[in-house]
Design an enzyme around this catalytic site. Structure first.
Site, PDB file in Angstrom:
ATOM      1  N   HIS A 121       0.865  -1.178   0.000  1.00 44.06           N
ATOM      2  CA  HIS A 121       0.000   0.000   0.000  1.00 44.06           C
ATOM      3  C   HIS A 121       0.899   1.224   0.000  1.00 44.06           C
ATOM      4  CE1 HIS A 121      -4.181  -1.411   0.610  1.00 44.06           C
ATOM      5  NE2 HIS A 121      -3.566  -2.501   1.027  1.00 44.06           N
ATOM      6  N   ALA A 172      10.083 -21.395  10.039  1.00 45.98           N
ATOM      7  CA  ALA A 172       8.946 -20.684  10.630  1.00 45.98           C
ATOM      8  C   ALA A 172       9.318 -19.255  11.025  1.00 45.98           C
ATOM      9  CB  ALA A 172       8.441 -21.449  11.855  1.00 45.98           C
ATOM     10  N   LYS A 192      17.791 -15.323   5.643  1.00 44.84           N
ATOM     11  CA  LYS A 192      19.103 -15.539   5.027  1.00 44.84           C
ATOM     12  C   LYS A 192      19.360 -17.040   4.966  1.00 44.84           C
ATOM     13  CE  LYS A 192      21.561 -15.003   9.417  1.00 44.84           C
ATOM     14  NZ  LYS A 192      22.577 -14.238  10.155  1.00 44.84           N
ATOM     15  N   ARG A 195      21.970 -22.804   5.536  1.00 44.10           N
ATOM     16  CA  ARG A 195      22.602 -24.048   5.097  1.00 44.10           C
ATOM     17  C   ARG A 195      22.221 -24.326   3.661  1.00 44.10           C
ATOM     18  NH1 ARG A 195      21.448 -29.976   7.812  1.00 44.10           N
ATOM     19  NH2 ARG A 195      22.782 -31.196   6.460  1.00 44.10           N
TER      20      ARG A 195
END
Length: 201
Positions: A121, A172, A192, A195
């Site tokens: 928005h 999560a 980020k 692994r």
């Protein structure tokens, strides 16, 4: 007598559930640009702009989801497109919103409370801060593309202009603001790579 009434109420509730499931399946088949076999849509859900959507086989959208495309907002027109492949499962209370393009490839698993939105928005240069948020024009930084076999954990947010490579896992509560290559485990806010995974061919 009470037991008999309880059984009757249970049968009526089951019948009501079957009717609503049937209705949502029919709605997807009738209103989507195309819809594959065996969609499983769990009510209640909020649906808008299904005519801009192509859905593959075995699609599952769980309850309290928001699934929407916006062709117009505050007088400005958009050309949204949602394309979902086969065997895609979307968990409870997810929000998918589109004014540009969202592509979700085959075999993607999306947890509960996930947000995938390709727009904002307001403008990215903040030149419209003196306008109330709901009156600002919607803007997009580009399409979202989630490639094959990606697993998205609960409460993840994926923003516009993001590509997630094949076989990647998003942990999560992550907030994904830029693209990632294939075979990665991604976590954090902002997300980020924690692994990279070697996948046997």
């Amino acid at each position: 007598m009470i037991y008999f009434l309880f059984k009757m109420i249970k049968k009526m509730n089951n019948l009501r559930l079957k009717i609503k499931l049937y209705y949502y399946k029919k709605l997807f088949h009738m209103e989507c640009k195309s819809c594959g076999k065996n969609p499983r849509i769990i009510f209640p859900i909020s649906l808008k702009g299904l005519n801009n959507c192509k859905i593959g086989d075995n699609f599952k959208l769980d309850y309290n989801g928001i699934f929407e495309t916006w062709s117009e907002h505050n007088g400005k027109k958009y050309t949204p497109s949602i394309i979902i492949g086969n065997n895609v499962s979307i968990g409870k209370r997810c929000h998918i919103g589109c004014i540009n393009s969202i592509i979700i490839d085959d075999d993607v698993l999306i947890g509960s409370d996930v947000m995938i939105i390709d727009h904002n928005h307001g403008l990215s240069d903040f030149s419209d801060l003196n306008i109330s948020p709901n009156q600002r024009l919607l803007s997009s930084n580009g399409e979202i593309h989630i490639c094959k076999n990606v697993w998205i954990g609960e409460k993840v947010s994926i923003l516009s202009g993001v590509i997630i490579g094949e076989n990647s896992i998003i942990g999560a509560n992550s907030v994904v603001t830029h693209s990632f290559p294939e075979n990665c485990i991604i976590c954090g806010n902002p997300a980020k790579i924690i692994r990279k995974v070697q996948v046997d061919k």
